[in-house]
Motif scaffolding. Sequence first.
Motif, PDB file in Angstrom:
ATOM      1  N   TRP A   1       0.836  -1.091  -0.014  1.00  0.00           N
ATOM      2  CA  TRP A   1       0.075  -0.026  -0.026  1.00  0.00           C
ATOM      3  C   TRP A   1       0.944   1.281  -0.053  1.00  0.00           C
ATOM      4  O   TRP A   1       1.648   1.206   1.039  1.00  0.00           O
TER       5      TRP A   1
ATOM      6  N   ARG B   1       0.981   5.516  -0.787  1.00  0.00           N
ATOM      7  CA  ARG B   1       0.276   6.604  -0.971  1.00  0.00           C
ATOM      8  C   ARG B   1       1.285   7.829  -0.468  1.00  0.00           C
ATOM      9  O   ARG B   1       1.908   7.647   0.507  1.00  0.00           O
TER      10      ARG B   1
ATOM     11  N   LEU C   1      -5.831  -1.327   9.675  1.00  0.00           N
ATOM     12  CA  LEU C   1      -6.658  -0.548   8.396  1.00  0.00           C
ATOM     13  C   LEU C   1      -7.196  -1.596   7.613  1.00  0.00           C
ATOM     14  O   LEU C   1      -6.917  -2.830   7.376  1.00  0.00           O
TER      15      LEU C   1
ATOM     16  N   GLY D   1      -8.369  -2.167   3.674  1.00  0.00           N
ATOM     17  CA  GLY D   1      -7.793  -2.036   2.265  1.00  0.00           C
ATOM     18  C   GLY D   1      -8.592  -2.848   1.253  1.00  0.00           C
ATOM     19  O   GLY D   1      -9.075  -3.995   1.816  1.00  0.00           O
TER      20      GLY D   1
ATOM     21  N   THR E   1      -5.352  -0.639  -1.781  1.00  0.00           N
ATOM     22  CA  THR E   1      -5.826   0.920  -1.490  1.00  0.00           C
ATOM     23  C   THR E   1      -6.902   0.883  -0.586  1.00  0.00           C
ATOM     24  O   THR E   1      -7.444  -0.033  -0.281  1.00  0.00           O
ATOM     25  N   GLY E   2      -7.203   2.082  -0.157  1.00  0.00           N
ATOM     26  CA  GLY E   2      -8.072   2.274   0.863  1.00  0.00           C
ATOM     27  C   GLY E   2      -8.470   3.634   1.460  1.00  0.00           C
ATOM     28  O   GLY E   2      -7.678   4.356   0.958  1.00  0.00           O
ATOM     29  N   ARG E   3      -8.971   3.783   2.348  1.00  0.00           N
ATOM     30  CA  ARG E   3      -9.209   5.273   3.033  1.00  0.00           C
ATOM     31  C   ARG E   3      -7.809   5.417   3.914  1.00  0.00           C
ATOM     32  O   ARG E   3      -7.804   6.651   3.991  1.00  0.00           O
ATOM     33  N   GLY E   4      -7.056   4.687   4.076  1.00  0.00           N
ATOM     34  CA  GLY E   4      -5.716   5.007   4.759  1.00  0.00           C
ATOM     35  C   GLY E   4      -6.101   5.182   6.361  1.00  0.00           C
ATOM     36  O   GLY E   4      -6.943   4.618   6.922  1.00  0.00           O
ATOM     37  N   GLY E   5      -5.422   6.190   7.040  1.00  0.00           N
ATOM     38  CA  GLY E   5      -5.686   6.330   8.414  1.00  0.00           C
ATOM     39  C   GLY E   5      -4.331   6.018   9.236  1.00  0.00           C
ATOM     40  O   GLY E   5      -3.204   5.974   8.334  1.00  0.00           O
TER      41      GLY E   5
END
Length: 160
Positions: free
Chosen positions: A16, A18, A63, A65, A93-97
């Motif tokens: 992941w 970003r 998290l 994802g 991928t995803g919203r993160g945090g």
Amino acid sequence: MAPRYENPALATDAVWIRSGRVLLVRRGRPPFRGYWALPGGFVELRETVEEAVVRELKEETGLVGRPVGIVGVYSGPDRDPRKPTTSVAYLVTGRGGRPVGHDDAASAEWVPLAKARPLAFDHERILADALRTRRRSARRRPASPLRPSAVRDPIIGGAG
């Protein structure tokens, strides 16, 4: 009596990336205790590899994802000192945090790509392959979510 076959273990790894950072976990157990590693682990019985990468990601970082593409399949009798292992690595991928280390991860954090070394196992190779995959995808078009109907067999051309 049927012959006993010894097969490699099946594992999965999540890549992941970003904002110039990669999600890594600090290993809390041997092998490679204290080293950074990609989130991942062994596939459980009656679980798909895609389900396993999502589960391991959540267990180790907190998290959520989703896999958006395959980086590659990594195998070899010596890639894990515990036993022969084959791993399917996914771009995720995803919203993160804010990640928090859980399970066998002592900690988890977004690490700048330039500082993401050394890594456990063959994860430096996987990360390098993921960066190449992202660069190629960016030149073409954004990756789409994995769907069994969208996966084509390169030999016969049909759905996989």
